[in-house]
Motif scaffolding. Structure first.
Motif, PDB file in Angstrom:
ATOM      1  N   GLU A 283      31.100  53.303  87.632  1.00 36.23           N
ATOM      2  CA  GLU A 283      30.048  53.470  88.643  1.00 36.23           C
ATOM      3  C   GLU A 283      30.656  53.665  90.032  1.00 36.23           C
ATOM      4  O   GLU A 283      30.241  54.553  90.793  1.00 36.23           O
ATOM      5  CB  GLU A 283      29.124  52.252  88.632  1.00 36.23           C
ATOM      6  N   MET A 284      31.651  52.840  90.363  1.00 35.90           N
ATOM      7  CA  MET A 284      32.289  52.945  91.671  1.00 35.90           C
ATOM      8  C   MET A 284      32.991  54.287  91.831  1.00 35.90           C
ATOM      9  O   MET A 284      32.908  54.932  92.888  1.00 35.90           O
ATOM     10  CB  MET A 284      33.288  51.796  91.840  1.00 35.90           C
ATOM     11  N   CYS A 286      32.336  57.135  90.246  1.00 32.09           N
ATOM     12  CA  CYS A 286      31.350  58.218  90.328  1.00 32.09           C
ATOM     13  C   CYS A 286      30.770  58.338  91.731  1.00 32.09           C
ATOM     14  O   CYS A 286      30.598  59.445  92.259  1.00 32.09           O
ATOM     15  CB  CYS A 286      30.237  57.998  89.307  1.00 32.09           C
ATOM     16  N   GLN A 287      30.450  57.213  92.336  1.00 31.41           N
ATOM     17  CA  GLN A 287      29.934  57.238  93.706  1.00 31.41           C
ATOM     18  C   GLN A 287      30.959  57.822  94.660  1.00 31.41           C
ATOM     19  O   GLN A 287      30.627  58.597  95.570  1.00 31.41           O
ATOM     20  CB  GLN A 287      29.541  55.828  94.130  1.00 31.41           C
ATOM     21  N   SER A 288      32.219  57.465  94.464  1.00 28.04           N
ATOM     22  CA  SER A 288      33.273  57.979  95.334  1.00 28.04           C
ATOM     23  C   SER A 288      33.470  59.477  95.132  1.00 28.04           C
ATOM     24  O   SER A 288      33.649  60.220  96.098  1.00 28.04           O
ATOM     25  CB  SER A 288      34.582  57.229  95.063  1.00 28.04           C
ATOM     26  N   SER A 290      31.254  61.629  94.189  1.00 29.60           N
ATOM     27  CA  SER A 290      30.115  62.288  94.819  1.00 29.60           C
ATOM     28  C   SER A 290      30.291  62.331  96.334  1.00 29.60           C
ATOM     29  O   SER A 290      30.015  63.357  96.986  1.00 29.60           O
ATOM     30  CB  SER A 290      28.824  61.558  94.444  1.00 29.60           C
ATOM     31  N   TRP A 291      30.765  61.220  96.897  1.00 26.67           N
ATOM     32  CA  TRP A 291      31.020  61.160  98.343  1.00 26.67           C
ATOM     33  C   TRP A 291      32.097  62.160  98.749  1.00 26.67           C
ATOM     34  O   TRP A 291      31.969  62.854  99.765  1.00 26.67           O
ATOM     35  CB  TRP A 291      31.419  59.735  98.720  1.00 26.67           C
ATOM     36  N   GLN A 294      30.624  65.643  98.713  1.00 25.74           N
ATOM     37  CA  GLN A 294      29.657  65.847  99.796  1.00 25.74           C
ATOM     38  C   GLN A 294      30.346  66.097 101.121  1.00 25.74           C
ATOM     39  O   GLN A 294      29.926  66.944 101.917  1.00 25.74           O
ATOM     40  CB  GLN A 294      28.727  64.633  99.885  1.00 25.74           C
ATOM     41  N   GLY A 410      35.191  51.391  99.690  1.00 22.18           N
ATOM     42  CA  GLY A 410      34.458  52.021  98.604  1.00 22.18           C
ATOM     43  C   GLY A 410      35.139  53.244  98.012  1.00 22.18           C
ATOM     44  O   GLY A 410      34.851  53.612  96.871  1.00 22.18           O
ATOM     45  N   ASN A 411      36.060  53.873  98.771  1.00 22.34           N
ATOM     46  CA  ASN A 411      36.636  55.129  98.314  1.00 22.34           C
ATOM     47  C   ASN A 411      38.157  55.136  98.233  1.00 22.34           C
ATOM     48  O   ASN A 411      38.727  56.055  97.636  1.00 22.34           O
ATOM     49  CB  ASN A 411      36.183  56.262  99.247  1.00 22.34           C
TER      50      ASN A 411
END
Length: 751
Positions: A283-284, A286-288, A290-291, A294, A410-411
């Motif tokens: 989950e972590m 995937c969010q990174s 995507s970030w 973006q 987070g990244n």
């Protein structure tokens, strides 16, 4: 929940035939694996040409579990059924195993394969996967799961060692080569020539159809699969379960992610950040990803060029490596004008620069891994805090810092190997208390903090840096090219129009109020306090002109009405007919604030009632009496043109129960100035009226450590962080605690 295990590819640098002979020596018993009690053959068959050999065995394994659990289960060993399909022609062995004991309660499945290395036909690859599904087990499902996974991973590691043991035994006995299989007719005529004509790289299984059915997906040759030797060499030592998590997460990305697959080092960082919990790490990550897509972070190093102002005034840069080979980044935070940089380039530019530093750090780690021949996945940061003062705790700057920490955590998890903080002044605990709740616990454990000159000598920097790379400004002999920082000239600040275009001014005004002050028409804020020993804190910037700031107290308002405790009375002034000393009193001496100054302060209230924060235009000394202007003065100022002052301000009221206690010590890091915490926690005599205003002298040309006395710490307000719901963990008002414990009023501090 089904637990899964997937091994990386393990390579034996021996031919397949020799490895198979070593494998067969494990049966019927294997003294090197104590839990393996023995086995017996249930069924056995061979193909007509002898190329395929199928064996089905019953294997008994001793149960290594607490006595109570064994007694409840009523067994001392469990039985597994193993089916092996050995194809001598294609040089493959497929193994399938499942449990027979407690099959209705617990389902264990395992698939293994031996095959020829795709790039070297004299090497053998081994791969293993397994699953565990505990449906019910007398209420001990969780305990059984932990025991089973622990024993399984231990046996996985032991399994490779056993094969290596039997290989060495064979070689020591003079058996280092086993001829490859050939058809019977070919063996009679010309076995050597037929062996040379074989196609060893083909992995298509022939023979009986049931042999084909046993080939699991995990044994397909895939150039993207992880090799155990590669993991040890490039990623470092991992336990079997950690290897399994890495293999599974990497395979999941290959199957589902449409963009660029992160490097293995990057994937591993996310697993470590989530303690190798596969779902949370996925989950972590995937969010990174995507970030990164973006914000086009993958192109950052190619496209980002910091502004010239940043290159001159941002006091940070790379400087060789530490004693362990990690890249070393030096940040002279105490010499950096964080407020000036934010006003000159904006928060977004600073954030982008921080991201480029992290991207560069990952690149340098890869280079150092190749240079030193060992895995290096993190870097060391050396932070010099000489010159750190209350100016660095400017509230928008602190909020920006917290945002940057959130983005980096987070990244770019697990990229910081060690943080060395040197020359930490006494104001540092305030900053640490504000930001530490937002730093991951694993990261906080990597902090080492030195005050004064404690970083020199044994136990200091020499334990982590070679003497020839300690920078000259810390007493070393190495010339450091990191910019020295300094105050950013106000002429380089963004204009209000530029700030509005950057959404920066709006962000500041989201929490700060703007106000204009006319001659004879001060700006005032009234606050109602319901209990004594509450705390009023303030933080304001003088944008234009000079003002005088004062704090007054009255027992009641001129126009009583319902009001929330600590609420601001919009547009309401105290009765101008009141007399000083009779109806109201001055509780903070007037303070002259010059244009461009940043003012922070706090006041511990002695009585309940109405408190008034007042800013009025600075007048000559004869007119600076501690009194309120009359109605005629206000009307004159409103109807006559004249100069006006402008300011941005923020205030907050803290209830008394919020600060009853002692100062939190730096429990999460190795600190060398814990005396401050001990000293401030030992005294309990409260001070009913104390405040401090910290300020920056406009004529100052550099940032120094001049004002970092203990009084600077105790007067520091909480900067209103409690107003942000995300920042509620930072509830301990260090300013008030220290002020009350020291039991004295604080003077103004210049820095």
């Amino acid at each position: 929940m089904v637990q899964k295990y997937q091994s990386p590819i393990r390579v034996y640098k021996h031919p397949f035939e020799l490895v198979m002979v070593a494998y067969e020596k494990r049966f019927p018993t294997c003294p090197q694996i104590p839990v393996f009690l023995g086995s017996e053959v249930l069924r056995e068959s061979r193909s007509a040409d002898g190329a395929v050999h199928v064996v089905e065995r019953s294997c008994r394994l001793r149960v290594e579990a607490p006595r109570l659990l064994r007694k409840i289960a009523g067994v001392e060993h469990v039985v597994f059924v193993q089916r092996n399909v050995l194809n001598w022609k294609e040089r493959t062995l497929f193994i399938e195993a499942h449990n027979e004991t407690f099959a209705s309660r617990v389902v264990v499945k395992e698939n293994c394969s031996y095959r020829v290395h795709p790039e070297n036909e004299d090497w053998t690859c081994f791969e293993q996967s397994a699953s565990l599904d505990i449906r019910s087990f007398f209420g001990f499902e969780s305990a059984l799961e932990k025991i089973a996974m622990r024993q399984y991973t231990a046996n996985v590691k032991r399994g490779k060692e056993v094969i290596e043991h039997y290989l060495n035994e064979l070689i020591s006995q003079g058996t280092s080569h086993i001829p490859r299989w050939t058809p019977a007719l070919a063996r009679e005529e010309d076995a050597p020539s037929q062996a040379r004509q074989r196609e060893p790289d083909s992995l298509e299984v022939c023979g009986p159809s049931n042999a084909q059915d046993l080939a699991p997906e995990s044994v397909s040759t895939d150039g993207d699969k992880l090799d155990a030797d590669y993991i040890d060499r490039c990623l470092g030592h991992l336990t079997p379960m950690q290897e399994s998590c890495l293999v599974q997460l990497r395979r999941w990305l290959q199957e589902t992610h449409k963009g660029k697959i992160p490097k293995d080092e990057h994937i591993l960082r996310f697993l470590r950040a989530r303690d190798f919990h596969l779902d949370r790490a996925r989950e972590m990550l995937c969010q990174s990803l995507s970030w990164r897509k973006q914000h086009q972070v993958d192109l950052l190093l190619e496209t980002w060029r910091p502004p010239a102002l940043l290159e001159e005034f941002y006091a940070g840069g790379w400087h060789y490596q530490d004693i362990d080979g990690r890249p070393l980044y030096i940040l002279r935070l105490g010499h950096m004008d964080t407020k000036g940089l934010m006003k000159a380039v904006g928060e977004e530019v600073l954030l982008r620069h921080i991201l480029s530093v992290n991207e560069e750090g990952q690149k340098r780690c890869e280079g150092n891994t190749k240079q030193f021949g060992r895995p290096i996945s993190s870097w060391t940061c050396l932070v010099d805090l000489e010159g750190l003062s209350l100016r660095h705790l400017w509230r928008p700057g602190v909020k920006a810092l917290l945002r940057m920490i959130e983005v980096v955590e987070g990244n770019y998890p697990e990229t910081l190997g060690r943080l060395l903080i040197v020359r930490a002044p006494r104001v540092f605990p305030v900053l640490w208390t504000l930001i530490s709740p937002f730093i991951n616990e694993n990261t906080r454990q990597k902090f080492l903090i030195y005050s004064g000159s404690n970083y020199q000598g044994p136990g200091g920097l020499v334990d982590y840096l070679d003497k020839d790379v300690i920078p000259d400004f810390l007493g070393g002999e190495c010339l450091c090219n990191v910019p020295e920082g300094g105050l950013v000239p106000k002429s380089l600040y963004l204009t209000e129009e530029d700030q509005e275009n950057e959404d920066q001014l709006w962000q500041w005004r989201e929490t700060y109020h703007s106000a204009s002050v006319l001659r004879g028409a001060p700006h005032e804020v009234t606050v109602e306090i319901l209990e004594r020993e509450s705390v009023i804190t303030w933080d304001f910037d003088i944008l234009r002109g000079d003002v005088v700031f004062s704090l007054y107290h009255a027992k009641q308002a001129s126009m009583p009405g319902p009001r929330e405790p600590g609420a601001r009375a919009s547009g309401q002034l105290m009765d101008r007919g009141w007399a000083l000393g009779a109806n109201f009193s001055c509780v903070e001496a007037p303070l002259i604030c010059r244009e461009g100054e940043s003012i922070q302060g706090s006041h511990v209230t002695r009585w309940p009632g109405i408190y008034l924060l007042q800013w009025q235009m600075h007048s000559p000394p004869a007119h600076m009496a501690c009194s309120l202007p009359g109605v005629e003065d206000v009307l004159t100022a409103l109807h006559s043109p004249g100069p006006r002052c402008k300011l941005l301000y923020y205030y907050e009221v803290l209830a008394s129960e919020d600060f009853r206690g002692s100062m939190s010590s730096l429990e999460s890091c190795t600190s060398r100035f814990s005396q401050l915490s001990a000293a401030t926690s030992s005294s309990s005599a409260p001070s009913h009226s104390s405040s401090l205003v910290s300020r920056k002298a406009p004529a100052q040309t550099g940032l120094s450590n001049k004002g970092n006395s203990l009084s600077a710490v105790t007067g520091m307000p909480r900067l209103g962080l409690a107003s942000d719901p995300r920042l509620h963990p930072v509830r301990t008002p260090i300013t008030v605690i220290l002020t009350m414990h020291l039991g004295r009023s604080m003077d103004a501090v210049s820095f």
